[in-house]
Design an enzyme around this catalytic site. Structure first.
Site, PDB file in Angstrom:
ATOM      1  N   GLU A 191      24.992 -13.293 -49.424  1.00 12.27           N
ATOM      2  CA  GLU A 191      24.183 -12.197 -49.140  1.00 12.27           C
ATOM      3  C   GLU A 191      23.145 -13.128 -47.985  1.00 12.27           C
ATOM      4  O   GLU A 191      22.802 -14.108 -48.249  1.00 12.27           O
ATOM      5  CB  GLU A 191      23.461 -11.404 -50.285  1.00 12.27           C
ATOM      6  N   ASP A 192      22.572 -12.230 -47.124  1.00 15.14           N
ATOM      7  CA  ASP A 192      21.553 -12.635 -46.506  1.00 15.14           C
ATOM      8  C   ASP A 192      19.998 -12.368 -47.020  1.00 15.14           C
ATOM      9  O   ASP A 192      19.582 -13.688 -47.014  1.00 15.14           O
ATOM     10  CB  ASP A 192      21.516 -11.753 -45.199  1.00 15.14           C
TER      11      ASP A 192
ATOM     12  N   ASP B 127      19.033  -7.945 -38.954  1.00 16.97           N
ATOM     13  CA  ASP B 127      18.714  -7.167 -37.750  1.00 16.97           C
ATOM     14  C   ASP B 127      17.628  -6.124 -37.946  1.00 16.97           C
ATOM     15  O   ASP B 127      16.990  -5.853 -39.082  1.00 16.97           O
ATOM     16  CB  ASP B 127      19.972  -6.102 -37.379  1.00 16.97           C
TER      17      ASP B 127
ATOM     18  N   LYS C 108      26.439  -6.488 -42.494  1.00 18.25           N
ATOM     19  CA  LYS C 108      26.931  -7.451 -41.474  1.00 18.25           C
ATOM     20  C   LYS C 108      26.016  -8.498 -41.466  1.00 18.25           C
ATOM     21  O   LYS C 108      26.309  -9.666 -41.053  1.00 18.25           O
ATOM     22  CB  LYS C 108      26.435  -6.716 -40.139  1.00 18.25           C
ATOM     23  N   GLY C 109      24.961  -8.327 -42.465  1.00 17.88           N
ATOM     24  CA  GLY C 109      23.894  -9.385 -42.627  1.00 17.88           C
ATOM     25  C   GLY C 109      24.507 -10.937 -42.792  1.00 17.88           C
ATOM     26  O   GLY C 109      23.671 -11.977 -42.351  1.00 17.88           O
TER      27      GLY C 109
ATOM     28  N   LYS D 251      12.974 -12.381 -51.494  1.00 19.22           N
ATOM     29  CA  LYS D 251      11.537 -11.771 -51.341  1.00 19.22           C
ATOM     30  C   LYS D 251      11.183 -11.711 -52.749  1.00 19.22           C
ATOM     31  O   LYS D 251      11.449 -11.701 -53.783  1.00 19.22           O
ATOM     32  CB  LYS D 251      11.650 -10.345 -50.671  1.00 19.22           C
TER      33      LYS D 251
ATOM     34  N   ASP E  86      16.198  -8.446 -51.762  1.00 17.43           N
ATOM     35  CA  ASP E  86      14.496  -7.657 -51.519  1.00 17.43           C
ATOM     36  C   ASP E  86      14.433  -7.068 -52.929  1.00 17.43           C
ATOM     37  O   ASP E  86      13.868  -7.478 -53.720  1.00 17.43           O
ATOM     38  CB  ASP E  86      14.590  -7.038 -50.417  1.00 17.43           C
TER      39      ASP E  86
HETATM   40  P1  5GP Z   1      17.728  -4.773 -51.392  1.00 16.02           P
HETATM   41  O1  5GP Z   1      18.832  -3.737 -51.921  1.00 16.02           O
HETATM   42  O2  5GP Z   1      17.811  -6.169 -52.325  1.00 16.02           O
HETATM   43  O3  5GP Z   1      16.296  -4.122 -51.597  1.00 16.02           O
HETATM   44  O4  5GP Z   1      17.956  -5.015 -49.946  1.00 16.02           O
HETATM   45  C1  5GP Z   1      19.084  -5.726 -49.468  1.00 16.02           C
HETATM   46  C2  5GP Z   1      19.630  -5.231 -48.250  1.00 16.02           C
HETATM   47  O5  5GP Z   1      18.443  -4.693 -47.399  1.00 16.02           O
HETATM   48  C3  5GP Z   1      19.881  -6.780 -47.346  1.00 16.02           C
HETATM   49  O6  5GP Z   1      21.209  -6.933 -47.402  1.00 16.02           O
HETATM   50  C4  5GP Z   1      19.180  -6.332 -45.851  1.00 16.02           C
HETATM   51  O7  5GP Z   1      20.156  -5.445 -45.230  1.00 16.02           O
HETATM   52  C5  5GP Z   1      18.138  -5.274 -46.170  1.00 16.02           C
HETATM   53  N1  5GP Z   1      16.737  -5.944 -45.975  1.00 16.02           N
HETATM   54  C6  5GP Z   1      16.181  -6.303 -46.944  1.00 16.02           C
HETATM   55  N2  5GP Z   1      14.710  -6.897 -46.651  1.00 16.02           N
HETATM   56  C7  5GP Z   1      15.006  -6.988 -45.346  1.00 16.02           C
HETATM   57  C8  5GP Z   1      14.373  -7.604 -44.305  1.00 16.02           C
HETATM   58  O8  5GP Z   1      13.185  -8.048 -44.433  1.00 16.02           O
HETATM   59  N3  5GP Z   1      14.950  -7.617 -43.090  1.00 16.02           N
HETATM   60  C9  5GP Z   1      16.018  -7.261 -42.696  1.00 16.02           C
HETATM   61  N4  5GP Z   1      16.525  -7.121 -41.416  1.00 16.02           N
HETATM   62  N5  5GP Z   1      16.952  -6.428 -43.757  1.00 16.02           N
HETATM   63  C10 5GP Z   1      16.172  -6.453 -44.925  1.00 16.02           C
END
Ligand code: 5GP
Length: 183
Positions: A103-104, A163, A47-48, A135, A107
């Site tokens: 994407e939002d 969220d 939903k991000g 990040k 990370d």
């Molecule tokens: P990744 O797979 O790149 O580690 O994470 C991606 C997903 O993790 C994002 O789509 C998001 O939903 C969540 N996420 C990663 N970092 C954050 C953060 O700082 N805040 C929030 N609310 N969600 C995060």
């Protein structure tokens, strides 16, 4: 919802509403140019990415298809689980199509590398990524986001679609969540 309605939930604002909108406009201009005369389908990650899809797509000066996927890689906490599950799949067939994932946040990159591979395996002609936030950990994985809004420190942020336990998505800015709320 603005800061005054949030008490001390937000430690500090990382990216303001104005910065987000200006940057999305710049990225849209770049995408207009890069995809000129080419097919384009935006895939928003629920939903991000709801806010980013709504704002970014309206800055595009061209026709564009829009579809959505919901995947889960995070539980109710603030740590990545590493497990990606499809909760809602695309309605469209993307065989031979040029896809831009919206994407939002990038990370660990687990979600996006999995998603990119998944869409390529369906026969997409190309799959690129636009992320509002990135990040530092993203540098250690093999996901290349072609369009990046902002590089931010490795802190847990909320707002603009992001969220914490389903709250704070409706902030027009991005802020660091106060630690007392989750530690
Ligand atoms: P990744 O797979 O790149 O580690 O994470 C991606 C997903 O993790 C994002 O789509 C998001 O939903 C969540 N996420 C990663 N970092 C954050 C953060 O700082 N805040 C929030 N609310 N969600 C995060």
């Amino acid at each position: 919802m603005d800061l005054s309605a949030l008490g001390n939930d937000i430690e500090r604002v990382v990216v303001s509403e104005e910065q987000i909108q200006n940057r999305l406009k710049e990225l849209a201009a770049q995408v207009n140019k890069d995809y000129e005369g080419r097919d384009l389908i935006l895939v928003g990650v629920l939903k991000g990415a709801i806010m980013a899809m709504a704002d970014f797509s309206r800055h595009l000066q061209r026709h564009v298809d829009m579809d959505w996927m919901a995947v889960s890689s995070y539980g109710a906490g603030t740590k990545s689980s590493g497990v990606v599950r499809i909760l809602k799949d695309l309605d469209s067939d993307i065989l031979g199509r040029e896809v831009l994932i919206v994407e939002d946040i990038l990370d660990t990159g687990l979600t996006l590398s999995w998603l990119t591979e998944n869409l390529l395996s369906r026969g997409a002609k190309s799959v690129s990524v636009l992320t509002v936030l990135r990040k530092p950990d993203a540098a250690t994985v093999k996901v290349e986001a072609k369009y990046v809004g902002f590089d931010i420190p490795s802190e847990f942020v909320v707002g603009y679609g992001l969220d914490f336990n389903q709250k704070y998505r409706n902030l027009p800015f991005i802020g660091v969540l106060a630690k007392h709320l989750y530690s």
